[in-house]
Design an enzyme around this catalytic site. Structure first.
Site, PDB file in Angstrom:
ATOM      1  CE  LYS A  78      -3.985   1.861   2.630  1.00  0.00           C
ATOM      2  NZ  LYS A  78      -4.889   1.601   3.758  1.00  0.00           N
ATOM      3  CB  SER A 153      -8.429   3.316   2.979  1.00  0.00           C
ATOM      4  OG  SER A 153      -7.514   2.741   3.901  1.00  0.00           O
ATOM      5  CB  SER A 177      -8.481   0.334   5.721  1.00  0.00           C
ATOM      6  OG  SER A 177      -9.177   1.532   5.679  1.00  0.00           O
TER       7      SER A 177
HETATM    8  N1  GLN Z   1     -13.322   3.842   6.816  1.00  0.00           N
HETATM    9  C1  GLN Z   1     -12.486   4.184   7.917  1.00  0.00           C
HETATM   10  C2  GLN Z   1     -12.047   5.624   7.808  1.00  0.00           C
HETATM   11  O1  GLN Z   1     -12.198   6.210   6.774  1.00  0.00           O
HETATM   12  C3  GLN Z   1     -11.352   3.223   8.039  1.00  0.00           C
HETATM   13  C4  GLN Z   1     -10.102   3.639   7.371  1.00  0.00           C
HETATM   14  C5  GLN Z   1      -8.941   2.773   7.700  1.00  0.00           C
HETATM   15  O2  GLN Z   1      -9.054   1.732   8.340  1.00  0.00           O
HETATM   16  N2  GLN Z   1      -7.768   3.224   7.275  1.00  0.00           N
HETATM   17  O3  GLN Z   1     -11.552   6.178   8.751  1.00  0.00           O
END
Ligand code: GLN
Length: 488
Positions: A78, A153, A177
């Site tokens: 990532k 994400s 995410s």
């Molecule tokens: N959807 C969550 C957020 O936007 C999780 C994001 C994540 O785990 N990086 O904060």
């Protein structure tokens, strides 16, 4: 939908590729070439990678470690995890052109294990989002239906594995995410215990929650990669002092630990909006565990209903302070035509951050501001500790917990243009991150439209080996993992 009979390199697991390499059926170079060809062929539509490196630089960086099962196995990282001398953008314009000056500890570990890192995975900007529609560069499509989101994400990391482009990838979790896209795309994703994997070289979103996670097609492969990246790191002050473990050790037989008790989080399963197809698939998974010999106990997790609100506040507060460093002075882009220092900050940040990141910074500064911190931030911290206490109390009665990953399958691009709905996707995942405990998501079926359905197993601190064993027993006595999206 077709079944993989291991005739081809695509969709092969790490274990299978390793066997082919050992038997000299393929060479390291051929395997890498096959992987790069697949990115060239499919990634324009999928959008999983922000960059695929050139073949010679990938090979030059790969170390040879004949004792490692990851030796010569290609994978994707990532784009919020540092790879020395490679670009690092967090899918944000503000970091366009920035190069990482050092390797993250996880990157070092994987290199030492002989893995070949082929590129940088697309993501929601600064890991903020649930659909991978918030990348400043491009969206990531779901390999099961290209008109739908991959989840986020870590959407790029997950969709690349789900489409059989690479057998492993690293993502990151702050609130779900890795697990959410894994469930949307039908693969395995783990969020380790906070502190198990070093955060050194992972760009911070909300530091008290961030953890690197692993995505693969099988539980065994997942355990294999986690074994390489887990372990104490003096460069991360929140890193736990634990001995290194081989998480594949209990995965020889598809059996549960004897006397295993699984708690079902019934209020999550019966939550408003959970579609019948999802709850039916979960019911089947629970019955399957019963057949495998598990004792099933329904439980209610009362604090779960407050987790999304607490997560909203804590994550925004930490994001506002972590992202203050992107000021046009030290990293990445600087706005042009600046007259004074205030303009430098305002223009650089205004132009560099996307709308969702800017919104989060505003909310974060608000909840931390002198007049409001008591109402918001401090209360959210109290809720966080209640969530952890309630979860730990559950683990006195049961060994692991089982819960849905999502109320509905992957949605169409643009379908959740309301950001509240997007935030509510965190409901099924973020209580785990707030509690700091580990959880693994794995597939348990498909909707009528052939969209993957996932569930998760949650365990107490440092129970990754038990989670893998419990997930592996389910996986190996079903064949969900072996299904492939058509067209790849
Ligand atoms: N959807 C969550 C957020 O936007 C999780 C994001 C994540 O785990 N990086 O904060």
């Amino acid at each position: 939908m077709s079944i993989n009979h291991y005739t081809n390199l695509e969709f092969a697991t790490i274990r299978e590729l390793q066997a082919q390499l050992a038997a000299k059926k393929i060479s390291r170079e051929e395997l890498l070439k096959a992987c790069l060809d697949r990115f060239a062929k499919y990634d324009e539509q999928l959008g999983t990678a922000l960059e695929i490196f050139d073949e010679s630089s990938i090979l030059a960086r790969g170390q040879n470690n004949p004792n490692s099962l990851l030796n010569n196995i290609p994978g994707l990282i990532k784009d919020n995890i540092c790879q020395k001398d490679r670009n690092l953008t967090c899918a944000s314009k503000i970091l366009q052109g920035f190069k990482a000056t050092y390797d993250a500890t996880v990157t070092t570990n994987l290199k030492q294990a002989g893995a070949l890192v082929v590129g940088r995975a697309n993501m929601d900007e600064f890991a903020m989002g649930s659909s991978n529609e918030y990348s400043a560069y491009k969206k990531v499509a779901n390999p099961w239906d290209m008109t739908r989101v991959s989840g986020g994400s870590s959407g790029g990391s997950i969709a690349a594995v789900a489409a059989g482009l690479v057998p492993w990838s690293l993502g990151s979790e702050t609130g779900g995410s890795v697990r959410l896209p894994a469930a949307f795309c039908g693969i395995v994703g783990i969020k380790p215990t906070y502190g198990l994997v070093s955060r050194y070289g992972l760009v911070a979103y909300a530091s008290s929650l961030d953890q690197v996670g692993v995505a693969t097609r099988t539980v065994y492969d997942n355990a294999l990669v986690l074994s390489q990246i887990a372990g104490h790191d003096a460069k991360d002050s929140t890193s736990a002092k634990r001995n290194k473990l081989d998480y594949t050790q209990n995965l020889t037989e598809p059996t549960l630990r004897s006397g295993l008790k699984i708690g079902i989080i019934t209020n999550a399963l019966n939550a408003e909006g959970v579609q019948p197809e999802i709850s039916q698939a979960l019911d089947q998974a629970i019955k399957h565990y019963e057949k495998l010999g598990a004792e099933i106990k329904p439980i209610t997790l009362n604090t779960m209903d407050y987790s999304a609100a607490a997560y909203f506040i804590i994550s925004r507060a930490e994001a506002a302070s972590n992202l203050a460093r992107f000021d046009g002075v030290r990293y990445g882009n600087r706005a042009q035509g600046i007259q004074n220092l205030n303009q430098l900050y305002a223009k650089t940040r205004g132009q560099g951050f996307g709308p969702d990141v800017r919104l989060r910074i505003l909310v974060g500064n608000y909840v931390l501001s002198a007049g409001h911190a008591g109402d918001f931030y401090h209360n959210a911290r109290k809720v966080q500790s209640l969530i952890r206490q309630e979860l730990l109390a559950c683990f006195k009665d049961v060994d692991v917990l089982l819960a849905p990953m999502h109320a509905a399958p992957a949605f169409k691009f643009g379908a959740l243009d309301n950001s509240l709905e997007m935030d509510l996707l965190d409901y099924f995942t973020c209580f785990v991150n707030l509690a700091g405990v580990p959880a693994i998501a794995l597939p348990c079926g498909f909707t009528k439209e052939q969209l993957p359905i996932g569930f998760q197993l949650i365990g107490p601190d440092f129970s990754e080996d038990l989670l893998y064993q419990t997930a592996h027993a389910y996986e190996q006595t079903n064949n969900w993992w072996n299904k492939q999206p058509a067209g790849f």
